[in-house]
Write a protein that holds these residues in place. Structure first.
Motif, mmCIF file in Angstrom:
data_model
loop_
_atom_site.group_PDB
_atom_site.id
_atom_site.type_symbol
_atom_site.label_atom_id
_atom_site.label_comp_id
_atom_site.label_asym_id
_atom_site.label_seq_id
_atom_site.Cartn_x
_atom_site.Cartn_y
_atom_site.Cartn_z
ATOM 1 N N HIS A 134 -41.844 6.481 -21.246
ATOM 2 C CA HIS A 134 -40.554 6.523 -21.929
ATOM 3 C C HIS A 134 -39.486 6.140 -20.906
ATOM 4 N N ARG A 135 -39.265 4.857 -20.767
ATOM 5 C CA ARG A 135 -38.388 4.352 -19.706
ATOM 6 C C ARG A 135 -36.964 4.887 -19.807
ATOM 7 N N GLY A 136 -36.491 5.082 -21.027
ATOM 8 C CA GLY A 136 -35.138 5.599 -21.201
ATOM 9 C C GLY A 136 -34.965 7.016 -20.717
ATOM 10 N N ALA A 137 -36.072 7.720 -20.533
ATOM 11 C CA ALA A 137 -36.017 9.121 -20.096
ATOM 12 C C ALA A 137 -36.255 9.271 -18.599
ATOM 13 N N LEU A 138 -36.540 8.169 -17.901
ATOM 14 C CA LEU A 138 -36.819 8.236 -16.467
ATOM 15 C C LEU A 138 -35.530 8.289 -15.665
ATOM 16 N N THR A 139 -35.610 8.835 -14.460
ATOM 17 C CA THR A 139 -34.460 8.821 -13.556
ATOM 18 C C THR A 139 -34.347 7.438 -12.913
ATOM 19 N N ALA A 140 -33.209 7.186 -12.291
ATOM 20 C CA ALA A 140 -33.014 5.911 -11.606
ATOM 21 C C ALA A 140 -34.047 5.733 -10.496
ATOM 22 N N GLU A 141 -34.344 6.830 -9.783
ATOM 23 C CA GLU A 141 -35.353 6.779 -8.714
ATOM 24 C C GLU A 141 -36.725 6.452 -9.287
ATOM 25 N N ASP A 142 -37.046 7.034 -10.417
ATOM 26 C CA ASP A 142 -38.323 6.742 -11.070
ATOM 27 C C ASP A 142 -38.422 5.268 -11.446
ATOM 28 N N MET A 143 -37.353 4.726 -12.000
ATOM 29 C CA MET A 143 -37.361 3.339 -12.455
ATOM 30 C C MET A 143 -37.548 2.376 -11.285
ATOM 31 N N VAL A 144 -36.890 2.653 -10.181
ATOM 32 C CA VAL A 144 -37.056 1.801 -8.999
ATOM 33 C C VAL A 144 -38.507 1.821 -8.533
ATOM 34 N N SER A 145 -39.097 3.015 -8.465
ATOM 35 C CA SER A 145 -40.488 3.142 -8.029
ATOM 36 C C SER A 145 -41.439 2.479 -9.011
ATOM 37 N N LEU A 146 -41.174 2.630 -10.305
ATOM 38 C CA LEU A 146 -42.017 2.021 -11.333
ATOM 39 C C LEU A 146 -41.989 0.508 -11.226
ATOM 40 N N GLU A 147 -40.811 -0.076 -11.066
ATOM 41 C CA GLU A 147 -40.704 -1.538 -10.976
ATOM 42 C C GLU A 147 -41.443 -2.070 -9.749
ATOM 43 N N LYS A 148 -41.388 -1.335 -8.645
ATOM 44 C CA LYS A 148 -42.123 -1.757 -7.442
ATOM 45 C C LYS A 148 -43.622 -1.767 -7.706
ATOM 46 N N ILE A 149 -44.109 -0.722 -8.376
ATOM 47 C CA ILE A 149 -45.535 -0.619 -8.669
ATOM 48 C C ILE A 149 -45.973 -1.720 -9.631
ATOM 49 N N LEU A 150 -45.167 -1.991 -10.645
ATOM 50 C CA LEU A 150 -45.526 -3.015 -11.623
ATOM 51 C C LEU A 150 -45.463 -4.415 -11.013
ATOM 52 N N THR A 151 -44.569 -4.609 -10.050
ATOM 53 C CA THR A 151 -44.452 -5.916 -9.395
ATOM 54 C C THR A 151 -45.637 -6.192 -8.486
#
Length: 235
Positions: free
Chosen positions: A92-109
């Motif tokens: 649920h991307r809309g429920a993630l923190t900004a720190e979570d989103m940065v880490s998620l994008e790094k992992i997906l990249t």
């Protein structure tokens, strides 16, 4: 209103004290433990990808509470030849923190080889249980999570040591029953150290047995029946 039931013993006691003329009961948070007739495709994929490495699982509905930033940081610390990580659950991307989103994008990249990530909801509880049965350790170091979690029941049911944050209800239960380790939710070095200490699941068997006894359907039936009888005045 005759009364209410709670999944948290402490909260139940608070209500009993504040409203003594009503009936309040604590109910154990039970879980479904059935398994599929045949190993699920997901479980087979996990075993194949892990190739003998210790498997760490984090799953369920994934929002800010799942502490994704520390989860991904933990993966970068672990030796990829010894550890394999599994993340399965709807993001649920809309429920993630900004720190979570940065880490998620790094992992997906740049996905690490020792991570199996599936952004999907598992509708069949038996498949979810099969995944739990397949892994070695459960990661549940949730962020600011105050309430009960069914993941504790899964850990005890399938004898998988669980790693949780040291505060609130989950931390209390893991310490009380000895079914895993508790750590500060923001200290990834302590999280990693605790993860290593969970490799020998057999040391937690006594705790798993105690937990299953206190959180099974019989315990639920006893408490719920008592609550209903008190509410209708038959006890």
């Amino acid at each position: 209103l005759k009364g209410m039931c709670f999944l948290d013993e402490k909260i139940c006691r608070v209500y009993q004290k504040k409203i003594p003329h009503k009936f309040f009961e604590y109910l154990p948070d039970v879980t479904e433990t059935s398994l599929p007739d045949q190993p699920s495709e997901l479980a087979q994929e996990i075993r194949k990808r892990a190739a003998g490495r210790k498997i760490v699982f984090m799953g369920g509905s994934i929002g800010a509470q799942k502490n994704l930033a520390k989860w991904y940081e933990l993966i970068t610390l672990a030796d990829p030849e010894r550890w394999f990580f599994v993340q399965i659950g709807e993001l649920h991307r809309g429920a993630l923190t900004a720190e979570d989103m940065v880490s998620l994008e790094k992992i997906l990249t740049a996905p690490p080889e020792n991570l199996l990530l599936k952004d999907e909801y598992i509708p069949d509880e038996r498949t979810f249980n099969d995944i739990i049965r397949t892994v070695d350790i459960i990661f549940a170091v949730y962020r600011d999570f105050r309430i009960s979690s069914n993941m504790l029941n899964k850990a005890a049911a399938f004898k998988k040591p669980i790693l949780v944050a040291d505060n609130y209800l989950m931390g209390d239960r893991v310490r009380t029953y000895g079914i895993g380790k508790t750590v500060p939710q923001d200290d990834v070095n302590l999280i990693f150290g605790a993860l290593i200490s969970l490799e020998d699941a057999d040391t937690f068997n006594a705790g798993f047995d105690r937990y299953r006894k206190d959180f099974d359907n019989n315990a639920l039936e006893t408490r719920l029946t008592r609550f209903i009888e008190r509410c209708i005045g038959t006890s």
